[in-house]
Design an enzyme around this catalytic site. Structure first.
Site, PDB file in Angstrom:
ATOM      1  N   ARG A 187       0.846  -1.188   0.000  1.00 29.92           N
ATOM      2  CA  ARG A 187       0.000   0.000   0.000  1.00 29.92           C
ATOM      3  C   ARG A 187       0.885   1.242   0.000  1.00 29.92           C
ATOM      4  NH1 ARG A 187      -3.264  -2.917  -1.563  1.00 29.92           N
ATOM      5  NH2 ARG A 187      -5.380  -3.332  -0.790  1.00 29.92           N
ATOM      6  N   GLU A 216      -2.892   7.437  -4.727  1.00 30.14           N
ATOM      7  CA  GLU A 216      -3.046   6.894  -6.078  1.00 30.14           C
ATOM      8  C   GLU A 216      -4.508   6.769  -6.492  1.00 30.14           C
ATOM      9  OE1 GLU A 216      -3.167   2.067  -5.658  1.00 30.14           O
ATOM     10  OE2 GLU A 216      -1.210   3.018  -5.663  1.00 30.14           O
ATOM     11  N   HIS A 224      -0.214  -0.072  -9.724  1.00 29.82           N
ATOM     12  CA  HIS A 224      -0.951  -1.091  -8.966  1.00 29.82           C
ATOM     13  C   HIS A 224      -1.237  -2.316  -9.844  1.00 29.82           C
ATOM     14  CE1 HIS A 224      -3.391  -1.098  -5.031  1.00 29.82           C
ATOM     15  NE2 HIS A 224      -3.185  -2.343  -5.408  1.00 29.82           N
TER      16      HIS A 224
END
Length: 286
Positions: free
Chosen positions: A190, A219, A251
């Site tokens: 994360r 993000e 991601h």
């Protein structure tokens, strides 16, 4: 307002949403994380929260190893120079090997466990781990240490813990100072685990040999979207990508066909097991 179960991918589940769903019994996250869910509000409403923990572990662990290799071989510089100066790309850029290096894992859950095995057994690395729980299956593979020892000792540091109030900015200006010069830092967990400003300052000071980021702070709303025709609003990614030793992806660690299928199956099985009154193995403990 009438739903008994909810499956959520990226939406934030706030107390306001839970207030609007008085019949809700279970919230199944279509993914491994749960930082977008107000757990305190869920407990107050009696809503069970579960994840697809472990379903994407292989995919994320493999990308973590890739980042370790990519950064240790300095491939970003190699790629840039390849077409300009083949000889310099081949001979003039320092590179290192993983074998014999010390890897520090912050978090040893489903993903960290696989990274530990691949690093120790596949690359003959020494593996240190910082985690509040011990995994007997990793006895003889990892050595548990406190965070400060891990940061001071490891050649490579990889983050695999959930984002909580306690872990937010676990990598900050102070903890970065503890790290070895020319360490490699990888984050496939994360973005909020790293204080971005402190990281950028450290990169400008040439602290790291390499940094691999599949996630970054703030993000949300920035990934999985096409902004090619828009005016740039978020400057963090361009700044990070401007460094010659930083690789950034959006991601993508979980994003393989196999992992997506496994996540979908696990998510639906969570809901089905709850409906049948069976034991759930991926319940988030608050």
């Amino acid at each position: 307002g009438d739903c008994d179960a909810m499956i959520v991918r990226t939406a934030k589940i706030t107390e306001k949403i839970l207030d609007a769903a008085p019949k809700l019994k279970i919230l199944a996250r279509h993914g491994a994380g749960y930082d977008g869910v107000d757990l305190q509000a869920a407990r107050k409403h009696g809503v069970l929260v579960c994840t697809a923990g472990g379903a994407n572990a292989i995919s994320v662990a493999e990308l973590t190893i890739f980042y370790m290799l990519y950064c240790s071989r300095n491939f970003k510089k190699v790629e840039k120079l390849y077409l300009e100066d083949y000889r310099k790309a081949k001979m003039g850029i320092p590179k290192t090997e993983l074998e014999g290096k010390t890897l520090g894992l912050v978090g040893l859950g489903n993903i960290g466990k696989l990274v530990a095995k691949k690093a120790a057994l596949g690359f003959d690395m020494t593996v240190l781990a910082y985690d509040q729980y011990r995994n007997p299956a990793l006895d003889g593979i990892v050595r548990y240490v406190e965070l400060d020892e891990l940061l001071r000792t490891a050649d490579l540091i990889s983050l695999h813990c959930p984002l909580t109030a306690e872990t937010r900015h676990i990598i900050n200006a102070d903890t970065i100072k503890m790290m070895r010069d020319n360490a490699i830092l990888v984050n496939t967990s994360r973005g909020g685990l790293i204080d971005t400003n402190a990281l950028i300052d450290a990169l400008r000071a040439r602290k790291f040999a390499g940094v691999g980021l599949d996630v970054y702070e703030d993000e949300d709303g920035q990934v999985f979207e096409d902004f090619s025709d828009d005016v740039l609003q978020n400057e963090v990614v361009p700044i990070l990508m401007s460094f010659p030793n930083v690789v950034v992806t959006s991601h993508q660690a979980f994003f393989t066909r196999t992992a997506l299928q496994s996540i979908a199956i696990t998510t639906m099985e969570n809901a089905r097991a709850f409906a049948r009154g069976e034991k759930l193995v991926n319940v988030v403990k608050g």
